[in-house]
Design an enzyme around this catalytic site. Structure first.
Site, PDB file in Angstrom:
ATOM      1  N   SER A  55       0.645  -1.419  -0.090  1.00 23.32           N
ATOM      2  CA  SER A  55      -0.157   0.099   0.345  1.00 23.32           C
ATOM      3  C   SER A  55       1.252   1.526  -0.357  1.00 23.32           C
ATOM      4  CB  SER A  55      -0.964  -0.222   1.191  1.00 23.32           C
ATOM      5  OG  SER A  55      -0.886   1.286   1.660  1.00 23.32           O
ATOM      6  N   GLY A  56       0.804   1.986  -0.656  1.00 18.54           N
ATOM      7  CA  GLY A  56       1.381   3.963  -1.143  1.00 18.54           C
ATOM      8  C   GLY A  56       1.030   4.504   0.704  1.00 18.54           C
ATOM      9  N   LEU A  57      -0.587   4.409   1.067  1.00 20.00           N
ATOM     10  CA  LEU A  57      -1.018   4.716   1.721  1.00 20.00           C
ATOM     11  C   LEU A  57       0.217   4.096   3.164  1.00 20.00           C
ATOM     12  CD1 LEU A  57      -2.593   7.005   3.718  1.00 20.00           C
ATOM     13  CD2 LEU A  57      -4.361   4.547   3.860  1.00 20.00           C
ATOM     14  N   ASP A  67       0.420  10.620   1.815  1.00 15.82           N
ATOM     15  CA  ASP A  67       0.413   9.798   1.065  1.00 15.82           C
ATOM     16  C   ASP A  67      -0.050  10.363  -0.024  1.00 15.82           C
ATOM     17  OD1 ASP A  67       0.108   7.262  -0.863  1.00 15.82           O
ATOM     18  OD2 ASP A  67      -2.122   7.530   0.253  1.00 15.82           O
ATOM     19  N   ASP A  94       1.375  -1.305  -4.755  1.00 13.68           N
ATOM     20  CA  ASP A  94       0.390   0.548  -4.641  1.00 13.68           C
ATOM     21  C   ASP A  94       1.383   1.553  -6.340  1.00 13.68           C
ATOM     22  OD1 ASP A  94      -1.225   2.710  -5.593  1.00 13.68           O
ATOM     23  OD2 ASP A  94      -1.030   2.541  -2.492  1.00 13.68           O
ATOM     24  N   ASP A  96       0.517   4.035  -7.299  1.00 14.43           N
ATOM     25  CA  ASP A  96       0.269   6.131  -7.759  1.00 14.43           C
ATOM     26  C   ASP A  96      -0.142   6.125  -8.681  1.00 14.43           C
ATOM     27  OD1 ASP A  96       0.072   5.863  -5.039  1.00 14.43           O
ATOM     28  OD2 ASP A  96       1.928   6.732  -4.514  1.00 14.43           O
ATOM     29  N   GLU A 123      -3.243   4.169 -10.710  1.00  7.05           N
ATOM     30  CA  GLU A 123      -4.209   4.919 -10.793  1.00  7.05           C
ATOM     31  C   GLU A 123      -4.297   6.075 -11.203  1.00  7.05           C
ATOM     32  OE1 GLU A 123      -4.319   7.600  -6.319  1.00  7.05           O
ATOM     33  OE2 GLU A 123      -3.193   5.868  -6.316  1.00  7.05           O
ATOM     34  N   LYS A 129      -0.336  12.696  -6.839  1.00  5.61           N
ATOM     35  CA  LYS A 129      -1.586  11.809  -6.698  1.00  5.61           C
ATOM     36  C   LYS A 129      -2.446  12.493  -4.716  1.00  5.61           C
ATOM     37  CE  LYS A 129      -1.424   9.414  -3.482  1.00  5.61           C
ATOM     38  NZ  LYS A 129      -1.910   7.501  -3.736  1.00  5.61           N
ATOM     39  N   ASN A 131      -4.544  10.852  -1.759  1.00  3.01           N
ATOM     40  CA  ASN A 131      -4.872   9.334  -0.827  1.00  3.01           C
ATOM     41  C   ASN A 131      -6.357   9.909  -1.191  1.00  3.01           C
ATOM     42  OD1 ASN A 131      -6.709   7.469   1.092  1.00  3.01           O
ATOM     43  ND2 ASN A 131      -4.821   6.720   1.149  1.00  3.01           N
ATOM     44  N   SER A 132      -6.932   8.400  -2.001  1.00  2.00           N
ATOM     45  CA  SER A 132      -8.571   8.751  -2.777  1.00  2.00           C
ATOM     46  C   SER A 132      -9.081   9.451  -1.405  1.00  2.00           C
ATOM     47  CB  SER A 132      -9.343   7.367  -3.401  1.00  2.00           C
ATOM     48  OG  SER A 132      -7.807   7.436  -3.890  1.00  2.00           O
ATOM     49  N   ARG A 167      -6.591   1.643 -12.441  1.00  2.00           N
ATOM     50  CA  ARG A 167      -7.316   1.468 -11.163  1.00  2.00           C
ATOM     51  C   ARG A 167      -7.843   3.036 -11.749  1.00  2.00           C
ATOM     52  NH1 ARG A 167      -4.883   3.044  -4.506  1.00  2.00           N
ATOM     53  NH2 ARG A 167      -6.280   4.648  -4.016  1.00  2.00           N
ATOM     54  N   HIS A 198     -12.542   1.499  -7.489  1.00  2.00           N
ATOM     55  CA  HIS A 198     -12.627   2.034  -6.380  1.00  2.00           C
ATOM     56  C   HIS A 198     -13.071   2.513  -5.343  1.00  2.00           C
ATOM     57  CE1 HIS A 198     -10.202   2.264  -2.336  1.00  2.00           C
ATOM     58  NE2 HIS A 198      -9.515   3.075  -2.629  1.00  2.00           N
TER      59      HIS A 198
HETATM   60  C1  SPV Z   1      -3.599   2.527  -0.748  1.00  2.00           C
HETATM   61  O1  SPV Z   1      -3.399   1.614   0.003  1.00  2.00           O
HETATM   62  O2  SPV Z   1      -2.139   3.140  -0.563  1.00  2.00           O
HETATM   63  C2  SPV Z   1      -4.410   2.734  -1.591  1.00  2.00           C
HETATM   64  C3  SPV Z   1      -5.988   2.409  -1.158  1.00  2.00           C
HETATM   65  O3  SPV Z   1      -4.499   3.268  -2.746  1.00  2.00           O
HETATM   66  S1  SPV Z   1      -6.696   3.777  -0.301  1.00  2.00           S
HETATM   67  O4  SPV Z   1      -5.674   4.266   0.273  1.00  2.00           O
HETATM   68  O5  SPV Z   1      -7.570   2.708  -0.375  1.00  2.00           O
HETATM   69  O6  SPV Z   1      -7.006   4.186  -1.120  1.00  2.00           O
HETATM   70 MG    MG Z   2      -2.362   4.358  -2.357  1.00  2.00          MG
END
Ligand code: SPV
Ligand code: MG
Length: 548
Positions: A55-57, A67, A94, A96, A123, A129, A131-132, A167, A198
């Site tokens: 996971s990027g986050l 993130d 991930d 990004d 994505e 980017k 975080n979503s 994504r 997502h």
């Molecule tokens: C991540 O885990 O970094 C993601 C998923 O991109 S989310 O944080 O749910 O967008």
């Molecule tokens: Mg991410």
């Protein structure tokens, strides 16, 4: 690249990627669990998961940054390398937005293939980017530009089984189902191996609508972080291919670290947390110490054996008077360090692992981190054999037996370890000519020390005692012996016999060895010439100081 040109590494790369591709295209639902470093990746694999979401986050948070592409792509790559090295299951990274345009992304893809990463997800947003789930601008990339990026990635992968997941962030950015479907269709046509749709809604409604409309045109992935209440079976029934538990190890670690740090800070001590945290041996286990031990047995000739040690250190050393008022003699200071610490260092330095010390007098004064301590409560009325019996359960496998008040040059232990035999005693042949002490364990052997370097005649014990006629004395036992696994069993049997016939309490180790002689199993002798000492009195202590 043709397979015969592939390196060893590439073949393994291919198998992780192939495994991922098989899961992706299988009709069943696969779960990917988040990890953010080598340790958490190993935890995920050990839990039974078949794949990892890098996971990027979580990687950003673990690095202490946001993130928002604050960690550079090479920094992320370094983390991924640790994760891939620590595990054997596939990793979906991930990626990004691909860290730039198509050119940056294709270089990233090449590097991921080199690092044995199975797949990457990018994505359709703009670099850098966010975080979503953050409020703020979730600007989408132009469809054509993003399709070019996917194509560039697919054209650059050096492993044919590597997968690129596109994504779709249309729902996150507030567009409807039609935009999401249009984008997914375009990315699939550009070569994406799967689509991650997502959503930040708290119910799975829009995701399930998308899945129904998508009709399995390509494998579909989801990350139900926000709509976690939806039963997993709904995803199965909708034909979703992969479900990503996206950040739960990072969040679990954060909560646990806060808890333990706060508690230790408040309590200024460790008692409250000890039983709630992983043990040190757990940490060693997950780091793979066992594998290294096994490898050392295969590759290091000197480490093929596991040798333990039992050190008898129950006595006060009454001739040392006030020097041992508050400690046993093994804890006497010799040039800044207790005698016992020096002894334990000699043992561990020779490869001995697992040192058990049998204490008696002032047992609390014996505190060394690298030993296991057993206590002979009856030390005042019993002898060495009774102390040894306290450690009877440790007498299995190869074992060094040592008095706790001796010092010796390292080569003496190596010599002892190399001398074959079930029970081998280190005997100093120089002692009779120099100062034979009143309390010495004098030995009579089948042969005196020939002192010929190449002499390998087997010499065995005839008797050992503090009183031998002068012409019988071949040397002095220095208080150091080696037991093979069979020798350890013989000693255990003899201790049992002594317990049965009532002689155990007062017997010395020489008594035990004499009994073995009488049984027809005499200990073998390894002759040495000096380079050791024991501490029985103030004179011995002074010699110990000079010895070092
Ligand atoms: C991540 O885990 O970094 C993601 C998923 O991109 S989310 O944080 O749910 O967008
Ligand atoms: Mg991410």
């Amino acid at each position: 690249m043709t397979s015969h040109l592939m390196s060893e590494g590439s073949r393994w790369e291919r198998s992780k990627a192939a495994h991922f591709r098989a899961q992706l295209t299988a009709p069943t639902l696969t779960f990917l669990m988040e990890a953010h470093n080598g340790l958490s990746a190993r935890v995920v694999e050990d839990a039974g998961f078949e794949g990892i979401w890098a996971s990027g986050l979580s990687i950003s948070a673990a690095l202490g940054v946001r993130d928002r592409n604050e960690a550079s792509w090479t920094q992320v790559l370094d983390v991924l390398e640790f994760m891939a090295d620590a595990t054997s299951i596939p990793i979906l990274v991930d990626g990004d937005t691909g860290y730039g345009d198509f050119n940056n992304f294709r270089r990233f893809v090449k590097k991921l293939c080199q690092r044995q990463i199975a797949a990457v997800c990018i994505e359709d947003k703009l670099f850098p980017k966010i975080n979503s789930f953050l409020n703020g601008s979730q600007s989408l990339a132009a469809i054509e530009e993003f399709c070019g990026k996917i194509k560039a990635g697919k054209d650059s992968q050096t492993n044919p089984d590597f997968s690129i997941i596109a994504r779709v962030e249309a729902l996150i950015a507030g567009y409807g189902l039609d935009e999401a479907l249009k984008r997914a269709e375009a990315y699939h046509a550009a070569g994406a191996d799967g689509i991650l749709i997502h959503s930040k809604k708290s119910t799975a409604e829009e995701i399930l609508h998308f899945a129904a409309a998508w009709k399995k045109r390509a494998p579909l992935l989801i990350a139900p972080t926000m709509y976690y209440l939806t039963p997993t079976d709904h995803y199965r029934q909708t034909g979703i291919s992969m479900c990503i538990w996206a950040n739960h190890n990072l969040r679990a670690a954060l909560a646990a670290m806060r808890d333990v740090s706060g508690r230790i800070y408040r309590e200024q001590g460790l008692v409250g947390v000890e039983e709630h945290i992983a043990s040190i041996s757990d940490v060693f286990d997950i780091a793979g110490e066992a594998e290294l031990t096994a490898a050392a047995k295969r590759y290091l000739p000197g480490q093929r054996r596991t040798v333990k040690a039992v050190v008898l250190a129950a006595s006060r050393g009454s001739q040392l008077s006030t020097l041992t008022a508050d400690r046993p003699k093994c804890m006497l200071d010799v040039r800044g360090e207790p005698l016992l610490r020096r002894l334990v260092r000699s043992l561990t330095g020779a490869g001995v692992r697992g040192v058990t010390v049998v204490a008696g007098y002032c047992p609390e004064a014996i505190s060394l981190p690298e030993i296991e301590k057993l206590i002979n409560d009856a030390y005042a009325t019993t002898g060495e054999a009774a102390s040894l019996a306290c450690a009877e359960h440790k007498l299995s496998g190869e074992c060094i037996l040592s008095y706790g008040d001796i010092l010796f040059r390292d080569y003496i232990l190596s010599e002892l370890l190399q001398t074959p035999g079930n029970i081998v005693l280190a005997v100093d042949s120089t002692a009779p000519e120099s100062d034979v002490k009143r309390s010495s364990d004098l030995v009579h052997c089948t042969l005196p020390h020939s002192r010929h370097y190449l002499d390998d005649k087997v010499v065995e014990l005839c008797s050992i005692s503090t009183a031998l006629t002068r012409n019988k004395i071949c040397g002095e036992w220095i208080g150091l012996a080696r037991l093979s696994a069979q020798g350890a069993a013989m000693v255990r049997t003899e201790l049992t016999a002594m317990r049965t016939d009532g002689t155990l309490a007062t017997a010395s180790l020489p008594d035990l060895f004499n009994r073995l002689v009488a049984r027809g199993s005499p200990p073998r002798i390894a002759y040495i010439t000096g380079h050791w000492l024991d501490v029985n009195d103030a004179f011995g202590l002074a010699r110990a100081r000079n010895f070092l």
